[in-house]
Design an enzyme around this catalytic site. Structure first.
Site, PDB file in Angstrom:
ATOM      1  N   ALA A 327       0.971  -1.161   0.054  1.00  0.00           N
ATOM      2  CA  ALA A 327      -0.012   0.064  -0.008  1.00  0.00           C
ATOM      3  C   ALA A 327       0.853   1.195   0.091  1.00  0.00           C
ATOM      4  CB  ALA A 327      -0.871  -0.076   1.328  1.00  0.00           C
ATOM      5  N   SER A 328       0.232   2.280   0.829  1.00  0.00           N
ATOM      6  CA  SER A 328       1.152   3.634   0.632  1.00  0.00           C
ATOM      7  C   SER A 328       2.453   3.877   1.323  1.00  0.00           C
ATOM      8  CB  SER A 328       0.128   4.633   1.300  1.00  0.00           C
ATOM      9  OG  SER A 328      -0.856   4.870   0.368  1.00  0.00           O
ATOM     10  N   THR A 329       2.748   2.776   2.055  1.00  0.00           N
ATOM     11  CA  THR A 329       4.319   2.605   2.550  1.00  0.00           C
ATOM     12  C   THR A 329       5.038   2.786   1.422  1.00  0.00           C
ATOM     13  OG1 THR A 329       4.258   0.237   2.615  1.00  0.00           O
ATOM     14  CG2 THR A 329       3.363   1.381   4.564  1.00  0.00           C
ATOM     15  N   GLU A 645      -7.432   4.030  -1.709  1.00  0.00           N
ATOM     16  CA  GLU A 645      -7.266   3.627  -0.417  1.00  0.00           C
ATOM     17  C   GLU A 645      -8.464   4.308   0.473  1.00  0.00           C
ATOM     18  OE1 GLU A 645      -3.305   3.480   1.500  1.00  0.00           O
ATOM     19  OE2 GLU A 645      -2.799   4.715  -0.259  1.00  0.00           O
TER      20      GLU A 645
END
Length: 649
Positions: A327-329, A645
């Site tokens: 994901a956004s990591t 998301e």
């Protein structure tokens, strides 16, 4: 009348006949005596060694002496795996008059439950070296020992022997990291050094216990003993002492490991903490765990079935084998890829109306904020976790350039040194999809990759390692668990170390890291409310929320109405202090929903525990208070998920 013929005796002839018979008899006796003497010579002289050995076997027995298994300590010398006295039941098949009858008597004497009888008998059939005892049971109770003693005359070949047994004081928090030892099975017997494992009934099965089996096991010894006709030992004739296994000191901090486990308790997920300068794994918790002590002596069928059928998969090590969309990591890594490949500059901006569209395509790839963030540059894009900005970056880069660059940070690779069973995750490319599915790569799949979704999968260990590389400004380290073997420090192989990541402009490291500081402490940072308040050091972090299932175009959902196991995964990756990183952390909570609100505070608790002076009780109390506050899984917010998301991560 007829007259009888007179017979005249011939004494000389009779003497000759007698002498002849005497000579024949004497010769026969002499021949037989010679044969007897020859046989005695053959037995006493020619085959002296053979019959001496056979004779000695009746009174002299060679017994293996198993070595004491090495202990395992944490980095501060606290005991993680020890050996405790234990009584085992063994049988030497060659000394048992009737094996089946003896086993039936043992089942009756020990009063074994029906579901354990077959396993009990199966252990007696395992192929061993001649006269080597087979392990039937461990951890005999005092009552069982007493029953066996009373019936010993009925149990030829059966012995009760004292031996040290592995014990894990912190079984559940360290169950996946340490692994466990268990009984040697038939398949392992074929591959083991039979001499070194004589008399040894246990071997490392998983985790550190398996990886460092050779060092922990040691070298077996032996002794010669004299026995009576019943096989009981009378005296010891000679002895070669075994060499104990080496003690193992891990990089793990027991207190930090316990904190990570308690933070996750009641959920499903993993926390990994790494020291960026060295790659030492400070904590690696996977929840739920299991009681590894049950596996040492042989877990019951009922207990093992319960573990196998548990929907939460307690035997599954999520820290190294759980593969999740990052994901956004990954947005800071995507930013570096864009900068390095010329797709963007630090001042490049994109307008975000709340979605992104490919040329000549009506499909809208949604931003998590439905109405968009307006004009966004790289720093703000990371701070507010703007999806549209990174859709544009991914589109400009293309999947192959993304894949090649992410491999530099360890995505799609297994870089850990001594972490047994770690998976490499998945970093897709056009070639990968062609080989896997025999299909072409589509532009829309690249867009999903831009925000860490789609085919991209990473383990919590990989996320922590990548975060450590970011903290080191490109210097790569290999995660590892062993700090010392015996008194010798573990030296990492230089040939396996990856070269540092060198940017065309080193200032880009600071630009990206400053944006990550904004995530935690900035005015618009997605984690500022959950991680930033009261922070006593500079922390850089990035949250992520990974969708578990795919939504259709413009489809929405209410988190409260969604089944718990279909809710989004919550992720957070961070390091601190920014100026001199001492710890890098990754947190993955399955179906936790909020990367910033759920995973973020856990990462903060871990870094607080490690960085704040640990001699001060206030620092510990702060971290432990967060444990209590985070125990029950929070109810999902009344937020609506979009194609991007579902939360502000």
């Amino acid at each position: 009348m007829r007259q009888r013929r007179a017979t005249i005796k011939n004494p000389q002839q009779e003497v000759r006949i007698f002498r002849l018979r005497s000579i024949v008899a004497a010769s026969l006796v002499l021949v037989l005596a010679c044969c007897l003497l020859a046989r005695l010579f053959f037995l006493q002289v020619v085959e002296h060694d053979i019959y001496t050995t056979r004779s000695d076997k009746n009174r002299v027995r060679v017994e293996p002496l198993p070595p004491t298994r090495g202990l395992i300590y944490d980095r501060n010398g606290r005991l993680l795996a020890e050996n405790r006295p234990n009584y085992n039941l063994t049988i030497v098949r060659e000394r048992a008059v009737d094996l089946e009858t003896t086993l039936e008597r043992l089942v009756e004497i020990l009063d074994l439950p029906p579901d354990e009888i077959e396993d009990f008998k199966e252990r007696s059939r395992q192929r061993q070296r001649p006269y080597q005892p087979a392990l039937l049971m461990s951890e005999l109770s005092q009552e069982q020992i007493a029953r066996l003693a009373v019936n010993r005359y009925r149990l030829p070949g059966v012995e009760v022997e004292a031996q040290l047994l592995r014990y894990y004081p912190d079984a559940k928090p360290l169950s996946h990291t340490l692994g466990y030892v268990g009984r040697i099975n038939q398949a392992e017997l074929k591959t083991l050094d039979k001499g070194n494992y004589s008399g040894t009934h246990f071997i490392g099965k998983t985790g550190i216990e398996r990886f460092y089996e050779e060092q922990l096991h040691g070298q077996a010894g032996l002794r010669k003993v004299e026995t009576n006709a019943r096989g009981r030992v009378l005296r010891e004739l000679s002895r070669t002492d075994p060499v104990p296994g080496k003690d193992l000191t891990l990089t793990v901090d027991r207190g930090l490991q316990d904190l990570a486990y308690r933070l996750l308790k009641g959920r499903r997920g993993a926390i990994v903490a790494i020291e960026p300068k060295t790659g030492e794994i400070l904590a690696m918790a996977s929840v739920p765990g299991f009681n590894s002590n049950e596996f040492v002596t042989g877990i019951s069928v009922k207990s093992y079935r319960a573990l196998r059928t548990d929907l939460d998969l307690p035997l599954f090590n999520r820290a190294i084998r759980g593969q999740y969309p990052p994901a956004s990591t990954v947005k800071p890594f995507m930013s570096l890829a864009g900068l390095e490949n010329g797709a963007i500059t630090t001042s490049t901006t994109f307008f975000d109306p709340g979605y992104f569209q490919l040329p000549n395509d009506s499909h809208k790839y949604r931003n998590w904020l439905r109405w968009g963030h307006g004009r966004v540059n790289m720093r703000r894009g990371i701070a507010v976790s703007n999806d549209t900005y990174f859709y544009n970056v991914a589109y400009r880069l293309g999947i192959d350039r993304i894949s090649e660059y992410m491999h530099k940070f360890g995505f799609g690779e297994q870089t850990a040194l001594d972490v047994q069973g770690a998976l490499p995750g998945l970093m897709p490319s056009k070639e990968w999809k062609r080989n896997r599915y025999n299909k072409p790569w589509y532009p829309g799949e690249t867009i999903s990759i831009g925000i860490g979704q789609g085919y991209w999968l990473a383990t919590p260990l990989q996320l922590a390692a990548a975060e450590a590389t970011l903290a080191n400004r490109g210097k790569q380290v290999q995660p590892h668990l062993a700090k010392r073997i015996g008194d010798d420090a573990v030296l990492l192989p230089e040939s396996d170390q990856k070269p540092p990541i060198v940017l065309d402009n080193p200032a880009w490291w600071d630009d990206v890291i400053s944006a990550l500081e904004d995530v935690v402490s900035g005015r618009e940072g997605t984690a500022r409310k959950y991680v930033g308040p009261g922070l006593k050091y500079r922390m850089a972090g990035k949250s992520g929320t990974a969708q578990v299932f795919t939504l259709g175009q413009d489809q929405k959902y209410n988190g409260k109405e969604l089944a718990e196991r279909l809710r989004d995964h919550a992720l957070f990756a961070a390091f601190a202090p920014v100026e001199d990183p001492e710890i890098a952390v990754s947190v993955v909570i399955e179906n936790g929903q909020g990367g910033s609100s759920v995973a973020g505070p856990m990462a903060r608790a871990v870094t607080d525990y490690w960085l704040l002076p640990r001699i001060e009780s206030a620092a510990r109390d702060t971290a432990l208070a967060l444990v209590e506050a985070l125990k029950p899984p929070p109810e999902p917010l009344d937020s609506e998920g979009e194609q991007g998301e579902s939360n502000a991560d």
